[in-house]
Design a protein around this motif. Sequence first.
Motif, PDB file in Angstrom:
ATOM      1  N   ALA A  67     -14.935  10.263  -7.034  1.00 26.72           N
ATOM      2  CA  ALA A  67     -14.449  10.329  -8.412  1.00 26.72           C
ATOM      3  C   ALA A  67     -13.358   9.289  -8.664  1.00 26.72           C
ATOM      4  CB  ALA A  67     -13.923  11.734  -8.708  1.00 26.72           C
ATOM      5  N   LEU A  68     -12.442   9.149  -7.727  1.00 24.73           N
ATOM      6  CA  LEU A  68     -11.374   8.149  -7.881  1.00 24.73           C
ATOM      7  C   LEU A  68     -11.931   6.733  -7.856  1.00 24.73           C
ATOM      8  CD1 LEU A  68      -8.468   9.605  -5.699  1.00 24.73           C
ATOM      9  CD2 LEU A  68      -8.391   9.111  -8.149  1.00 24.73           C
ATOM     10  N   ILE A  69     -12.890   6.501  -6.979  1.00 18.69           N
ATOM     11  CA  ILE A  69     -13.503   5.167  -6.903  1.00 18.69           C
ATOM     12  C   ILE A  69     -14.248   4.854  -8.192  1.00 18.69           C
ATOM     13  CG2 ILE A  69     -15.294   3.823  -5.750  1.00 18.69           C
ATOM     14  CD1 ILE A  69     -14.429   5.208  -3.136  1.00 18.69           C
ATOM     15  N   ALA A  70     -14.992   5.829  -8.708  1.00 18.15           N
ATOM     16  CA  ALA A  70     -15.714   5.622  -9.966  1.00 18.15           C
ATOM     17  C   ALA A  70     -14.748   5.326 -11.109  1.00 18.15           C
ATOM     18  CB  ALA A  70     -16.557   6.857 -10.288  1.00 18.15           C
ATOM     19  N   LEU A  71     -13.632   6.058 -11.149  1.00 15.29           N
ATOM     20  CA  LEU A  71     -12.614   5.797 -12.166  1.00 15.29           C
ATOM     21  C   LEU A  71     -12.040   4.400 -12.010  1.00 15.29           C
ATOM     22  CD1 LEU A  71     -10.665   6.656 -14.436  1.00 15.29           C
ATOM     23  CD2 LEU A  71      -9.179   7.635 -12.655  1.00 15.29           C
ATOM     24  N   ALA A 109      -4.404  -0.754 -12.337  1.00 14.27           N
ATOM     25  CA  ALA A 109      -4.559   0.692 -12.178  1.00 14.27           C
ATOM     26  C   ALA A 109      -5.903   1.036 -11.560  1.00 14.27           C
ATOM     27  CB  ALA A 109      -4.409   1.380 -13.539  1.00 14.27           C
ATOM     28  N   GLY A 110      -6.944   0.311 -11.952  1.00 12.66           N
ATOM     29  CA  GLY A 110      -8.269   0.567 -11.410  1.00 12.66           C
ATOM     30  C   GLY A 110      -8.370   0.278  -9.928  1.00 12.66           C
ATOM     31  N   ILE A 111      -7.796  -0.828  -9.501  1.00 15.32           N
ATOM     32  CA  ILE A 111      -7.822  -1.174  -8.084  1.00 15.32           C
ATOM     33  C   ILE A 111      -7.026  -0.151  -7.275  1.00 15.32           C
ATOM     34  CG2 ILE A 111      -7.050  -2.886  -6.394  1.00 15.32           C
ATOM     35  CD1 ILE A 111      -7.736  -5.023  -8.500  1.00 15.32           C
ATOM     36  N   GLY A 112      -5.872   0.258  -7.818  1.00 16.53           N
ATOM     37  CA  GLY A 112      -5.084   1.277  -7.126  1.00 16.53           C
ATOM     38  C   GLY A 112      -5.840   2.588  -6.990  1.00 16.53           C
ATOM     39  N   ALA A 113      -6.527   3.013  -8.060  1.00 17.24           N
ATOM     40  CA  ALA A 113      -7.301   4.249  -8.018  1.00 17.24           C
ATOM     41  C   ALA A 113      -8.448   4.149  -7.024  1.00 17.24           C
ATOM     42  CB  ALA A 113      -7.841   4.582  -9.415  1.00 17.24           C
ATOM     43  N   ALA A 114      -9.111   3.002  -6.992  1.00 19.72           N
ATOM     44  CA  ALA A 114     -10.244   2.837  -6.090  1.00 19.72           C
ATOM     45  C   ALA A 114      -9.811   2.841  -4.629  1.00 19.72           C
ATOM     46  CB  ALA A 114     -10.979   1.536  -6.413  1.00 19.72           C
ATOM     47  N   LEU A 163     -17.223  -0.042  -2.235  1.00 18.82           N
ATOM     48  CA  LEU A 163     -18.419   0.797  -2.202  1.00 18.82           C
ATOM     49  C   LEU A 163     -18.999   0.951  -0.805  1.00 18.82           C
ATOM     50  CD1 LEU A 163     -20.210  -0.502  -5.424  1.00 18.82           C
ATOM     51  CD2 LEU A 163     -18.849   1.568  -5.147  1.00 18.82           C
ATOM     52  N   VAL A 164     -18.521   0.179   0.160  1.00 15.22           N
ATOM     53  CA  VAL A 164     -19.054   0.283   1.523  1.00 15.22           C
ATOM     54  C   VAL A 164     -18.849   1.681   2.112  1.00 15.22           C
ATOM     55  CG1 VAL A 164     -18.844  -0.580   3.880  1.00 15.22           C
ATOM     56  CG2 VAL A 164     -18.929  -2.190   1.979  1.00 15.22           C
ATOM     57  N   PRO A 165     -17.626   2.243   2.081  1.00 16.20           N
ATOM     58  CA  PRO A 165     -17.462   3.606   2.602  1.00 16.20           C
ATOM     59  C   PRO A 165     -18.282   4.631   1.834  1.00 16.20           C
ATOM     60  CG  PRO A 165     -15.332   2.517   2.351  1.00 16.20           C
ATOM     61  CD  PRO A 165     -16.334   1.666   1.659  1.00 16.20           C
ATOM     62  N   VAL A 166     -18.414   4.433   0.515  1.00 17.36           N
ATOM     63  CA  VAL A 166     -19.221   5.352  -0.293  1.00 17.36           C
ATOM     64  C   VAL A 166     -20.666   5.337   0.179  1.00 17.36           C
ATOM     65  CG1 VAL A 166     -20.056   5.855  -2.621  1.00 17.36           C
ATOM     66  CG2 VAL A 166     -17.706   5.072  -2.278  1.00 17.36           C
ATOM     67  N   GLY A 224      -7.127   4.235  -3.511  1.00 15.03           N
ATOM     68  CA  GLY A 224      -6.741   5.624  -3.260  1.00 15.03           C
ATOM     69  C   GLY A 224      -7.947   6.497  -2.995  1.00 15.03           C
ATOM     70  N   GLY A 225      -9.037   6.243  -3.716  1.00 18.57           N
ATOM     71  CA  GLY A 225     -10.264   6.996  -3.486  1.00 18.57           C
ATOM     72  C   GLY A 225     -10.821   6.797  -2.096  1.00 18.57           C
ATOM     73  N   VAL A 226     -10.763   5.554  -1.613  1.00 19.18           N
ATOM     74  CA  VAL A 226     -11.212   5.281  -0.240  1.00 19.18           C
ATOM     75  C   VAL A 226     -10.348   6.039   0.750  1.00 19.18           C
ATOM     76  CG1 VAL A 226     -11.494   3.495   1.519  1.00 19.18           C
ATOM     77  CG2 VAL A 226     -12.179   3.039  -0.831  1.00 19.18           C
ATOM     78  N   ALA A 227      -9.028   6.027   0.532  1.00 20.47           N
ATOM     79  CA  ALA A 227      -8.114   6.728   1.437  1.00 20.47           C
ATOM     80  C   ALA A 227      -8.390   8.229   1.442  1.00 20.47           C
ATOM     81  CB  ALA A 227      -6.668   6.452   1.035  1.00 20.47           C
ATOM     82  N   VAL A 228      -8.627   8.810   0.261  1.00 20.66           N
ATOM     83  CA  VAL A 228      -8.926  10.240   0.173  1.00 20.66           C
ATOM     84  C   VAL A 228     -10.237  10.555   0.871  1.00 20.66           C
ATOM     85  CG1 VAL A 228      -9.547  12.095  -1.426  1.00 20.66           C
ATOM     86  CG2 VAL A 228      -7.587  10.633  -1.923  1.00 20.66           C
TER      87      VAL A 228
END
Length: 214
Positions: free
Chosen positions: A188-192, A33-38, A162-165, A40-44
């Motif tokens: 926020a999604l990446i942090a989650l 779930a964490g990898i999926g959220a992260a 974290l590279v895009p961040v 997804g955060g990059v995509a957003v």
Amino acid sequence: GVAAILNATTPMFTVALAHFVLADDRLTPMRAAGIGAAIGGVAVMIGGAGFSGTSDATLLAYLACIGAPISYAVAVVFARVMLKKIQIDPIVVAAGQLTASTALMLPIMVWADQPWTLAMPGVPAMVSVVGLATLSTAIAYIGYFKLLASAGATNLSLVTILVPVSAVLLGVTILGETLLARHVAGFALIALGLALVDGRLFRWVNRNELLEGD
């Protein structure tokens, strides 16, 4: 943008491979779930613009972009196995990797670039190369392999997310770029996602809840 998103899939391939190779780095529902959220955060954070103008993109290009994170995953899991079996100093591993890669790339560089035909680079360019070689490569890989030995393959592979961040934050603080709502949502999604993969925060919360219940 698409390349950044595809590159951010590195932890997904790493945790899948590590699950079958490393006994101490198994895939769990929380990690998945964490990898999926992260991702997804990059995509957003990249937004729809990252997927626009791709009419000239070919399947081969996308496969090349996917090949990179797969290669990262194989490399980091292999290195983790070697560090555990041989107990070699991470500094030696970093030195060996960079020496070998330099030896492999040198003849290709000579053939492709023919540096004797190029003008002598200026001082800023040479200083930049030295900075990249020392700070962003040599010192970075020493830290990379030290962390690999202690944190594990999956946790280490999260750095690609974290590279895009980092790029967005540096763009805002140094280049005066605008921080958009989708950037904040992506952060926020990446942090989650990172918190879910690491798991310590949720274990701490559960432990406190159990103590309060007692």
